[in-house]
Design an enzyme around this catalytic site. Structure first.
Site, PDB file in Angstrom:
ATOM      1  CD  GLN A 104      -2.833   1.388   2.287  1.00  0.00           C
ATOM      2  OE1 GLN A 104      -2.284   1.694   3.337  1.00  0.00           O
ATOM      3  NE2 GLN A 104      -4.143   1.311   2.150  1.00  0.00           N
ATOM      4  CE1 TYR A 180      -2.955   9.987   7.054  1.00  0.00           C
ATOM      5  CE2 TYR A 180      -4.067   7.995   6.330  1.00  0.00           C
ATOM      6  CZ  TYR A 180      -3.515   8.764   7.339  1.00  0.00           C
ATOM      7  OH  TYR A 180      -3.527   8.310   8.636  1.00  0.00           O
ATOM      8  NE  ARG A 232      -8.868   0.213   2.896  1.00  0.00           N
ATOM      9  CZ  ARG A 232      -8.754  -0.025   4.181  1.00  0.00           C
ATOM     10  NH1 ARG A 232      -7.714   0.435   4.860  1.00  0.00           N
ATOM     11  NH2 ARG A 232      -9.642  -0.744   4.826  1.00  0.00           N
ATOM     12  N   GLY A 324      -8.652  -6.522   9.751  1.00  0.00           N
ATOM     13  CA  GLY A 324      -7.490  -5.834  10.306  1.00  0.00           C
ATOM     14  C   GLY A 324      -7.250  -6.221  11.743  1.00  0.00           C
ATOM     15  NE  ARG A 325     -10.614  -2.566  14.569  1.00  0.00           N
ATOM     16  CZ  ARG A 325     -11.717  -1.885  14.814  1.00  0.00           C
ATOM     17  NH1 ARG A 325     -11.770  -1.094  15.855  1.00  0.00           N
ATOM     18  NH2 ARG A 325     -12.773  -1.996  14.016  1.00  0.00           N
TER      19      ARG A 325
HETATM   20  C1  LIG Z   1      -3.338  -0.234  13.881  1.00  0.00           C
HETATM   21  C2  LIG Z   1      -4.065   0.168  12.629  1.00  0.00           C
HETATM   22  C3  LIG Z   1      -3.352   0.746  11.591  1.00  0.00           C
HETATM   23  C4  LIG Z   1      -4.000   1.075  10.383  1.00  0.00           C
HETATM   24  N1  LIG Z   1      -3.257   1.556   9.325  1.00  0.00           N
HETATM   25  C5  LIG Z   1      -3.831   1.670   8.103  1.00  0.00           C
HETATM   26  C6  LIG Z   1      -3.041   1.941   6.940  1.00  0.00           C
HETATM   27  O1  LIG Z   1      -1.804   2.038   6.976  1.00  0.00           O
HETATM   28  N2  LIG Z   1      -3.689   2.063   5.760  1.00  0.00           N
HETATM   29  C7  LIG Z   1      -5.046   1.937   5.648  1.00  0.00           C
HETATM   30  O2  LIG Z   1      -5.596   2.065   4.545  1.00  0.00           O
HETATM   31  N3  LIG Z   1      -5.814   1.664   6.732  1.00  0.00           N
HETATM   32  C8  LIG Z   1      -5.231   1.494   7.932  1.00  0.00           C
HETATM   33  N4  LIG Z   1      -6.007   1.119   9.011  1.00  0.00           N
HETATM   34  C9  LIG Z   1      -7.450   0.827   8.819  1.00  0.00           C
HETATM   35  C10 LIG Z   1      -7.655  -0.689   8.569  1.00  0.00           C
HETATM   36  O3  LIG Z   1      -7.126  -1.064   7.315  1.00  0.00           O
HETATM   37  C11 LIG Z   1      -9.150  -1.079   8.598  1.00  0.00           C
HETATM   38  O4  LIG Z   1      -9.829  -0.397   7.571  1.00  0.00           O
HETATM   39  C12 LIG Z   1      -9.829  -0.760   9.926  1.00  0.00           C
HETATM   40  O5  LIG Z   1      -9.023  -1.159  11.021  1.00  0.00           O
HETATM   41  C13 LIG Z   1     -11.190  -1.458  10.035  1.00  0.00           C
HETATM   42  O6  LIG Z   1     -11.041  -2.845   9.886  1.00  0.00           O
HETATM   43  P1  LIG Z   1     -11.023  -3.846  11.157  1.00  0.00           P
HETATM   44  O7  LIG Z   1     -12.261  -3.587  11.940  1.00  0.00           O
HETATM   45  O8  LIG Z   1     -10.984  -5.226  10.543  1.00  0.00           O
HETATM   46  O9  LIG Z   1      -9.787  -3.538  11.953  1.00  0.00           O
HETATM   47  C14 LIG Z   1      -5.383   0.847  10.238  1.00  0.00           C
HETATM   48  C15 LIG Z   1      -6.095   0.309  11.321  1.00  0.00           C
HETATM   49  C16 LIG Z   1      -5.462  -0.051  12.493  1.00  0.00           C
HETATM   50  C17 LIG Z   1      -6.263  -0.709  13.585  1.00  0.00           C
END
Ligand SMILES: Cc1cc2nc3c(=O)[nH]c(=O)nc-3n(C[C@H](O)[C@H](O)[C@H](O)COP(=O)(O)O)c2cc1C
Length: 380
Positions: A104, A180, A232, A324-325
């Site tokens: 990414q 961003y 995205r 993600g999480r």
């Molecule tokens: C620790 C953390 C770092 C993240 N960094 C990014 C990132 O670098 N780029 C991005 O597009 N989204 C980032 N996100 C958003 C996640 O990709 C995702 O959309 C969001 O956490 C919701 O999904 P989840 O409920 O499965 O965690 C981040 C989320 C978390 C929790």
């Protein structure tokens, strides 16, 4: 016995013939753990290795395409050829475990902490400070980019695509979400320009679409094997003025024409509904899937923790689900579903499990110090 979660485990083939072993994607997550010089650290590589056995595709944390775009302490870069060996180490580590590896890339724009960019020169579409704080707590007033600088950043996205190809990644994801730089150009909050890069909604789309064109051009010229290009986006902004759902649907129409391999929504909750802009009570995901899903595969995301959550999400017709999480909380999430042990999936973080879960210190500290960000086991 048939696995009730089979729809999540079926393979998926993109139009360019790249195949995934299942429908689960690791969502991009910044981990704050890269080396000072922008290279990927060993602790980061180990974190990815621990999470790349199950998911069909792993999207990395965002990497900055230009020195002026570094948005987080401990972020890695794709901004120079010197980064290629480091990028290669990351790509190979993910691919060796069986997942496709997607880099990414982003530019942080006005969300960059001044101390992370050369000369503290924070830049954006217009000189409008963000309403949200940067990761280090500032709300910098950015300087408006010149036309020449805009062209140069577009070029930097293309150069990052070339480096991703040379480093052995299977694809690149253009990070046009989460406030961003790319989103800053599309947003009426941060873009108040009156030249060709701002004004009408078409002009606010000009930068995102130019980045896509440049990345696709570079991929066509450099990739010898199929290479994915995804995009995205965040469907809405809380600010007024700010991006609304109806504007996003128009952007998606244009993105769908670009023959991208996939579109990836950025949401914290898969089932969230539009804030404004459309007269529709369905979830944003369902509206998006209906609008462009027949033209380009859409990845859905947001608060999917259990196997049942994921099954319900994929039943909307969205072909791929990002997690993600939950993959931080349980790196064996997919394997447990494959082995008929979905009931053993852990959906809450144990505060003493850092070593077992292989999470780098800076990311672990960020999680622990932000109550409510991750679900945590009771009595912790
Ligand atoms: C620790 C953390 C770092 C993240 N960094 C990014 C990132 O670098 N780029 C991005 O597009 N989204 C980032 N996100 C958003 C996640 O990709 C995702 O959309 C969001 O956490 C919701 O999904 P989840 O409920 O499965 O965690 C981040 C989320 C978390 C929790």
């Amino acid at each position: 016995m048939k696995n009730q979660y089979q729809p999540l485990l079926e393979g998926f083939t993109f139009e360019n013939r790249i195949s995934l072993k299942n429908r689960v994607v690791m969502a991009p997550m910044t981990n704050f753990a890269s080396n000072e010089d922008g290279t990927v650290s060993d602790s980061e590589v180990n974190y990815y290795i621990r999470r790349s056995k199950g998911a069909g595709m792993v999207i990395t944390a965002c990497a900055y395409v230009s020195p002026s775009g570094k948005g987080f302490p401990g972020e890695f870069g794709s901004h120079s050829d010197e980064m290629i060996p480091s990028l290669r180490k990351l790509a190979e580590s993910i691919k060796k475990e069986g997942a496709k590896a997607v880099l990414q890339v982003f530019h942080g724009g006005r969300m960059c902490p001044p101390e992370l960019v050369p000369g503290g020169d924070v830049v954006s579409a217009s000189a409008v400070a963000p309403e949200q704080q940067t990761p280090t707590g500032e709300q910098p007033l950015p300087r408006e980019l010149t036309d020449e600088e805009i062209q140069s950043i577009i070029n930097d996205f293309g150069e990052s695509a070339r480096r991703a190809i040379e480093a052995g990644f299977d694809g690149i994801e253009i990070h046009g979400a989460n406030g961003y730089l790319i989103q800053q150009f599309f947003s009426p909050h941060s873009n108040q320009r009156t030249d060709r890069w701002g004004g009408t909604i078409e002009q606010r789309m000009a930068f995102p679409l130019a980045v896509v064109d440049e990345v696709k051009r570079v991929v066509k010229n450099h990739a010898k094997e199929p290479f994915l290009v995804g995009y995205r986006f965040s469907p809405e902004e809380p600010e007024t003025p700010g991006i609304t759902m109806d504007e996003t649907l128009l952007l998606l129409d244009e993105l769908a024409k670009k023959k991208l391999d996939y579109l990836h929504v950025s949401l914290m909750d898969f089932w969230s509904v539009p804030r404004r802009g459309v007269d529709d009570t369905r979830s944003r995901m369902e509206i998006i899937q209906e609008r462009v899903g027949s033209q380009v595969p859409v990845i859905g995301v947001g608060s999917i923790y259990s196997a049942d959550d994921a099954l319900k999400a994929i039943q909307t017709g969205v072909p791929l689900i990002a997690i993600g999480r939950e993959l931080i909380i349980d790196p064996d999430w997919v394997q447990k579903i494959e082995e008929g042990r979905a009931s053993e999936i852990k959906t809450k973080l144990r505060k003493d499990a850092q070593q077992e879960l292989v999470v780098p210190d800076p990311l672990w500290q960020a999680i622990i110090n932000a109550p409510g960000w991750f679900p945590v086991e009771d009595n912790q």
